[in-house]
Design a protein around this motif. Structure first.
Motif, mmCIF file in Angstrom:
data_model
loop_
_atom_site.group_PDB
_atom_site.id
_atom_site.type_symbol
_atom_site.label_atom_id
_atom_site.label_comp_id
_atom_site.label_asym_id
_atom_site.label_seq_id
_atom_site.Cartn_x
_atom_site.Cartn_y
_atom_site.Cartn_z
ATOM 1 N N THR A 1 6.801 6.790 5.888
ATOM 2 C CA THR A 1 5.455 6.682 5.310
ATOM 3 C C THR A 1 4.713 5.431 5.764
ATOM 4 O OG1 THR A 1 6.339 5.604 3.330
ATOM 5 C CG2 THR A 1 6.131 8.019 3.282
ATOM 6 N N GLU A 2 5.442 4.471 6.296
ATOM 7 C CA GLU A 2 4.776 3.243 6.740
ATOM 8 C C GLU A 2 4.568 3.194 8.250
ATOM 9 O OE1 GLU A 2 7.144 0.106 5.095
ATOM 10 O OE2 GLU A 2 6.597 0.619 3.031
ATOM 11 N N ARG B 1 1.520 -1.227 4.552
ATOM 12 C CA ARG B 1 0.751 0.008 4.412
ATOM 13 C C ARG B 1 0.306 0.539 5.768
ATOM 14 N NH1 ARG B 1 -0.645 -2.401 -0.441
ATOM 15 N NH2 ARG B 1 -2.351 -3.623 0.383
ATOM 16 N N LEU B 2 0.424 1.820 5.907
ATOM 17 C CA LEU B 2 -0.032 2.456 7.139
ATOM 18 C C LEU B 2 -1.537 2.709 7.060
ATOM 19 C CD1 LEU B 2 0.745 3.632 9.845
ATOM 20 C CD2 LEU B 2 1.576 5.680 8.696
ATOM 21 N N TYR B 3 -2.027 3.062 5.870
ATOM 22 C CA TYR B 3 -3.453 3.316 5.642
ATOM 23 C C TYR B 3 -3.887 2.516 4.424
ATOM 24 C CZ TYR B 3 -2.091 7.166 8.627
ATOM 25 O OH TYR B 3 -1.582 7.899 9.668
ATOM 26 N N ASP B 4 -5.116 2.058 4.451
ATOM 27 C CA ASP B 4 -5.567 1.232 3.346
ATOM 28 C C ASP B 4 -7.073 1.349 3.189
ATOM 29 O OD1 ASP B 4 -5.255 -0.457 1.230
ATOM 30 O OD2 ASP B 4 -5.149 -2.284 2.428
ATOM 31 N N ARG B 5 -7.532 1.186 1.928
ATOM 32 C CA ARG B 5 -8.974 1.234 1.703
ATOM 33 C C ARG B 5 -9.640 -0.021 2.216
ATOM 34 N NH1 ARG B 5 -9.297 4.174 -4.146
ATOM 35 N NH2 ARG B 5 -11.487 3.697 -3.908
ATOM 36 N N GLN B 6 -8.885 -1.070 2.310
ATOM 37 C CA GLN B 6 -9.409 -2.323 2.837
ATOM 38 C C GLN B 6 -9.404 -2.260 4.358
ATOM 39 O OE1 GLN B 6 -10.188 -4.489 0.368
ATOM 40 N NE2 GLN B 6 -11.280 -5.730 1.881
ATOM 41 N N ALA B 7 -10.543 -2.553 4.965
ATOM 42 C CA ALA B 7 -10.589 -2.578 6.434
ATOM 43 C C ALA B 7 -9.708 -3.714 6.952
ATOM 44 C CB ALA B 7 -12.032 -2.758 6.903
ATOM 45 N N PRO B 8 -9.286 -3.634 8.192
ATOM 46 C CA PRO B 8 -8.492 -4.731 8.754
ATOM 47 C C PRO B 8 -9.253 -6.045 8.653
ATOM 48 C CG PRO B 8 -8.523 -2.858 10.259
ATOM 49 C CD PRO B 8 -9.513 -2.560 9.173
ATOM 50 N N TRP C 1 -3.824 -7.137 10.294
ATOM 51 C CA TRP C 1 -3.356 -6.272 9.219
ATOM 52 C C TRP C 1 -2.507 -7.057 8.226
ATOM 53 C CZ3 TRP C 1 -5.644 -1.979 8.027
ATOM 54 C CH2 TRP C 1 -5.013 -0.977 7.294
ATOM 55 N N MET D 1 2.489 -5.675 0.617
ATOM 56 C CA MET D 1 3.510 -4.878 -0.072
ATOM 57 C C MET D 1 4.868 -5.152 0.579
ATOM 58 S SD MET D 1 3.689 -0.745 -0.365
ATOM 59 C CE MET D 1 1.902 -0.694 -0.472
ATOM 60 N N TYR E 1 -13.964 7.414 -0.793
ATOM 61 C CA TYR E 1 -13.520 6.135 -0.241
ATOM 62 C C TYR E 1 -13.100 6.321 1.209
ATOM 63 C CZ TYR E 1 -8.962 8.112 -1.566
ATOM 64 O OH TYR E 1 -7.886 8.937 -1.706
ATOM 65 N N ALA E 2 -13.146 5.221 1.920
ATOM 66 C CA ALA E 2 -12.759 5.262 3.337
ATOM 67 C C ALA E 2 -11.357 4.679 3.480
ATOM 68 C CB ALA E 2 -13.739 4.466 4.183
ATOM 69 N N LEU E 3 -10.566 5.286 4.328
ATOM 70 C CA LEU E 3 -9.242 4.756 4.639
ATOM 71 C C LEU E 3 -9.236 4.219 6.067
ATOM 72 C CD1 LEU E 3 -6.956 7.484 3.054
ATOM 73 C CD2 LEU E 3 -7.117 5.077 2.354
ATOM 74 N N HIS E 4 -8.595 3.087 6.226
ATOM 75 C CA HIS E 4 -8.437 2.487 7.551
ATOM 76 C C HIS E 4 -6.963 2.504 7.911
ATOM 77 C CE1 HIS E 4 -12.571 0.897 7.216
ATOM 78 N NE2 HIS E 4 -12.260 0.839 5.940
ATOM 79 N N ALA E 5 -6.692 2.615 9.176
ATOM 80 C CA ALA E 5 -5.302 2.651 9.628
ATOM 81 C C ALA E 5 -4.864 1.282 10.122
ATOM 82 C CB ALA E 5 -5.121 3.681 10.742
ATOM 83 N N ASN E 6 -3.579 1.020 9.970
ATOM 84 C CA ASN E 6 -2.985 -0.146 10.611
ATOM 85 C C ASN E 6 -3.404 -0.143 12.089
ATOM 86 O OD1 ASN E 6 -1.139 -1.847 12.033
ATOM 87 N ND2 ASN E 6 0.352 -1.626 10.384
ATOM 88 N N PRO E 7 -3.918 -1.273 12.591
ATOM 89 C CA PRO E 7 -4.394 -1.285 13.985
ATOM 90 C C PRO E 7 -3.312 -0.914 14.997
ATOM 91 C CG PRO E 7 -5.139 -3.253 12.821
ATOM 92 C CD PRO E 7 -4.189 -2.549 11.896
#
Lengths: 643, 643
Positions: free
Chosen positions: B309-310, A607-614, A601, B1, B531-537
């Motif tokens: 939020t993070e 960021r907790l959520y992101d459009r970019q995959a890990p 990550w 960020m 769009y797709a959102l991914h989460a912090n692993p």
């Protein structure tokens, strides 16, 4: 795979303990039990005050023993438990196998002392239960549902058989025969007998063991009675509760599914309730079917087997996901991190599977026997034999470790006695056939077809799949040799005296019928490539994940090899390029190194959520056998790795 | 960020309710509240016996009201609750907004009747709390920690402000000013005053609302006092418990982190405890910072914002994963199926975010405001306005549905009042700047730069990203117009009177400073691609999964569109070929159809584990907005779909 049929009941029975000398993989484990665990168990029983309940020469202890010392040296109080006889019995049973393995005068003297306590405690009519004799006089046989009374009797019978077989001493065996005779007078279908049975099954399989070693048919008959009586209406536990002036409905576990008495056993179709109880019941049912050639139990055994192994079993052979009932929940509910999967339950599954082999060779049962023994059961014992898992999760964030003792100390002596008696699980012997269920460096002396055969296995199984078997015979002898080809194995090959032999696999076994010559050499090659297992998608916990395995062993990743954050590991689609290496820190265990990626990550900031995959960076994931985890640095562990 | 800085406190304040007429997307929802929900809330308060606690003209009710009728018509008993004043207050507040929207003499008469009860109940010194006056006389102000006393006062103040703004009636407002004055005499730093504050925050933000509408500085000062006093040593709740002869350590929730009084607010760095309480506290802190230009709160607000939020927020803007404390647990612990994510907590997050915008335009706050409002909050209310979620999981096996009422009925009036007052969240107004935080078909009349502007938005947002804004002015007026460019949007374009305008995005806003002419037309295009959102692993629950979104809306799959077994769905790597369609069954909501695969265990027979991976067959997965789920056939639901 559709519903399967079972072999006809063919009366295969396990060898007795002295019949098989075990070396190699299991031999090392037996040595650990003989040299360390057996005495540790005794010491911890003493430290926990367990013998004070039994010893008739000291005052009756209070229900809460004031000061005892935990195995870690800190002081503690202990509640006297109604089921302690059973735990002490398993300690005796373990000592028996340890003494057979290695003379140990100290251990033998201490064990003899416990046995002497039990014998002295035994009542004139044969009754023998320390809880009811010393803590609850006058209340015997009033609460079979909750009080483990016949369960304790069963474990003492198993201990008696083992101690007799290992040392030749008959004291406990004779005492337990008297107790069994007393039980047989109290319980039965007669007008003056109780139609009862135990809330915790065990007496059934124990009576079969007692019957086999003594040759007394009446013990087998009593085992069958307990099997047949279970769950009949009017319900015995209702009657019994009413006699205690209790509301039968106020059962702590809500339903008699908890102790598998909700229905007569032949009508049961779902594996329910407390996992160990279920396994011990089904073991007894299988034993009775074998001893009596009783085909009326076949359908239930088959349906329950399917129910368990197709919907309720962890890939480790662990069973019973829930701590709340120490048992079963819903189909496909197999969470990994919170898995209860008690060591005793995996031992119980191995017991059931081995007893299903009483019908005859069938890989379906032998595969699960092996799966439970090498994974979910063996994990319960540390490599050095000194610490124990009670529950066996398939995932840990780093906080799960073997402990030295437990207030309900059932698992340590259970896995210890199982390991130390592993030879009795390896073979099945019928009139004219020897079945080899488990491969391991060993020598067995077996009676078949009116003769005697020495079966010598040379192998480093389970680390390697090459097995050399030599048959020692005094003279040529015609019999069938059934060699198991494990379900995980593709491309098994057989040679006899160096010549390749084509032989069809029947129910998972090569069944070779011939007149064997002294010194015949049978070579079996079971190619052992790492492979990935996928779960039915109905198992939500395993979605998008795979478990790595090699031979009979399920593997896992540990933090010590792979760094923390094991969930970030993603194994590549193919494990064809996996390589193996031998780990001296794990007693020569074989590790598997697999190309993988690690999710990353970094670059996503906070960021907790992101459009970019890990992100992903390539790594090599090191897998080690599940049963060996938590033997090095503590840390995270994971069986089902993302794919 | 990296860590972010905040805008200087610039005194942006929200418009009052009458300033904004809302149509379009939110207008439909406001109409449902006005036409249905407001009266449903009243009826259910009556059915639950809540008014009997307040009404001074009837005998004091027993603590357990014997027979009342559930909203579904079945009989029930109800415990009188110490916090019911707050719920009735939110029902009044909802009625206020409903009456402003649509005249309804019946609802107005009924609401006036409740208000009359409160006014009649009010004590000569101004004190007004039905629980303490009627059920616990003589015990007022003795247990601020547990008894919601100031919390109830705060909600009544909010109701009073709303009812005054909506109807012009001052009765409740005057009563609450008297109550506020009484509170101001009891609490404060003076030697004869109590240095206390409420265990459930709310009074702080309510006093700011009261101060703004009355222009009375003393209410703002009292709000600041409560903020400043919180968590100081010696701890007020300890002192108060000792005065009740109770052990302060025996607090049911163990730690004062539960009510955010473990530390003075300026020293707090972690979002802890009960989620709604936390949000209300931080809202009050932000309000005080805005009103007093108090920069000493900035660091805490910033750190807590990041913390939430993070590390602790669902992708729906839901917060507080645990039912046990209705609040926060560990970082990244965001389970989907068991998510508590109370509707009130998402409402509270929207409140906090909107109050952070008091500092000035900043997309960081507006994005979360929108995320919480359109997803985790709005999901709490059914499309027809008649049923309510209390908890808002991100996954359901089919058993989670909106209910008609709840013994702790905080959420229904909370989401209703929020929806019905959405206009007050749309804008921020400072001396020389208007900030547009939310887009929606609407007309606002705002005072800026010494003049008056009518801002008319024409848009079908959130279904489409095209927004036409017309500025109604009597004469040219120079001011800054800040138009938010949502964080999810790539390629926003701006035109003024048809001419493209290049404008830099500053903190998520286009800030256009010019002399505006009457009728100026501003066109904003916010391209809206799925769009797709991914989460912090670190969020284990979301590993290997993605959440689909479009514009501000988080999407989910429902069983009714996709058949059962949603976990078998695997979305393909690219969603570039996704298509959209409008669903009349969901009030014109936009669905997204995405190429996917469905895992298939056919061909694996009954095997629980297999070397063969599951099969896959191509399907189209239909996604619908999360806030609209459970408005059609009941069934499974899933936000995070496997990728």
């Amino acid at each position: 795979m559709t519903s399967f049929d079972l072999p006809a009941i063919s009366g295969f029975r396990p060898p007795a303990l002295p019949d098989v000398d075990v070396q190699g993989f299991w031999g090392d484990r037996i040595d650990a039990v003989a040299h360390r665990t057996a005495m540790i168990l005794y010491d911890r029983c003493v430290a926990a005050g367990m013998l004070e309940q039994i010893n008739p020469d000291i005052p009756v202890p209070p229900l809460r023993l004031p000061f005892h010392t935990r195995a870690d040296g800190t002081p503690d109080t202990v509640n006297v438990q109604m089921f302690w006889d059973s735990d002490v019995a398993k300690v005796i049973e373990t000592a028996a196998y340890a003494l057979y393995r290695t003379p140990n005068p100290d251990l033998e003297a201490k064990t003899d002392e416990i046995i002497a306590m039990f014998c002295k405690l035994q009542q004139p009519d044969g009754y023998l239960n320390s809880w009811f004799i010393r803590m609850r006089p006058g209340e015997r046989w009033t609460n079979l549902r909750d009080c483990h009374e016949l369960y304790c009797a069963g474990h003492l019978m198993e201990a008696a058989v083992a101690y007799f077989q290992a040392t030749g001493k008959r004291g406990l065996l004779d005492a337990m025969c008297r107790y069994a005779d007393h039980i047989g007078s109290v319980f039965g279908p007669g007008p003056d007998q109780k139609p009862g049975y135990c809330g915790h099954e065990e007496i059934e399989l124990a009576l079969v063991r007692l019957g086999r070693v003594t040759g007394e048919q009446r013990y087998l008959d009593l085992a069958r009675f307990f099997i047949d009586a279970r769950g009949q209406k009017p319900h015995y536990f209702d009657i019994e509760a009413a006699a205690r002036n209790e509301d039968p409905k106020r059962f702590r576990h809500d339903t008699y599914e908890y102790n598998q008495s909700h229905l007569p056993v032949r009508e049961q179709t779902k594996v329910t309730g407390h996992a160990v109880r279920a396994m011990y019941l089904y073991s007894g049912m299988a034993d009775v079917a074998t001893e009596f050639g009783d085909d009326s139990l076949t359908d239930a055994l088959k349906i329950l087997w399917e129910d368990l192994t197709e919907k309720q079993m962890y890939v480790t052979g662990g069973i019973g996901p829930a701590a709340s009932n120490e048992g079963f929940t819903d189909y496909y509910d197999l969470p990994n991190e919170s898995a209860y999967a008690e060591t005793c339950a995996a031992v119980g599954l191995a017991m059931w599977a081995s007893r299903m082999l009483g019908r005859g060779p069938d890989g379906r049962f032998a595969d699960v026997l092996e799966q439970a023994l090498y994974n979910g059961a063996l994990s319960g014992l540390s490599l050095d034999g000194s610490t124990f898992f009670y529950d066996n999760p398939l995932e840990s964030r780093g906080g799960h470790h073997r402990w030295t003792w437990h207030r309900c100390p059932c698992c340590p002596p259970n896995i210890a006695r199982t390991v130390a008696s592993i030879g009795t699980y390896m073979y099945g012997v019928a009139a004219d056939e020897i079945a080899v269920h488990l491969y391991n460096e060993s020598t067995a002396r077996l009676a078949v077809a009116g003769g005697s055969v020495t079966v010598e296995q040379k192998t480093s199984y389970p680390w390697d799949g090459h097995i050399d078997i030599t048959l020692g015979l005094e003279k040529p002898l015609a019999f069938r040799l059934a060699l198991r080809v494990p379900g995980w194995c593709d491309g098994a090959s057989l040679a006899i005296n160096g010549a390749a032999v084509e032989c069809e696999i029947e129910r998972g076994y090569l069944r070779i019928e011939r007149e064997w010559q002294p010194g015949d050499a049978v070579t079996l090659d079971l190619p052992m490539q790492p492979y990935a297992l996928h779960a039915n998608p109905a198992v939500r916990a395993d979605l998008g994940r795979a478990a790595l395995a090699r031979g009979p062993l399920i593997y896992c990743v540990e933090e010590t090899d792979n760094a923390a954050g094991l969930h970030e590991l993603v194994v590549d689609d193919t494990i064809a390029t996996a390589s193996t290496s031998v780990l001296s820190a794990l007693n020569g265990g074989v590790a598997i190194d697999v190309p993988a990626h690690r999710e990353d990550w970094q670059g996503h900031g906070n960021r907790l959520y992101d459009r970019q995959a890990p992100g992903r960076r390539p790594v090599t994931a090191r897998f080690v056998p599940y049963h060996l985890w938590d033997n090095r640095e503590p840390g995270e562990m994971l069986v089902w790795v993302r794919t």
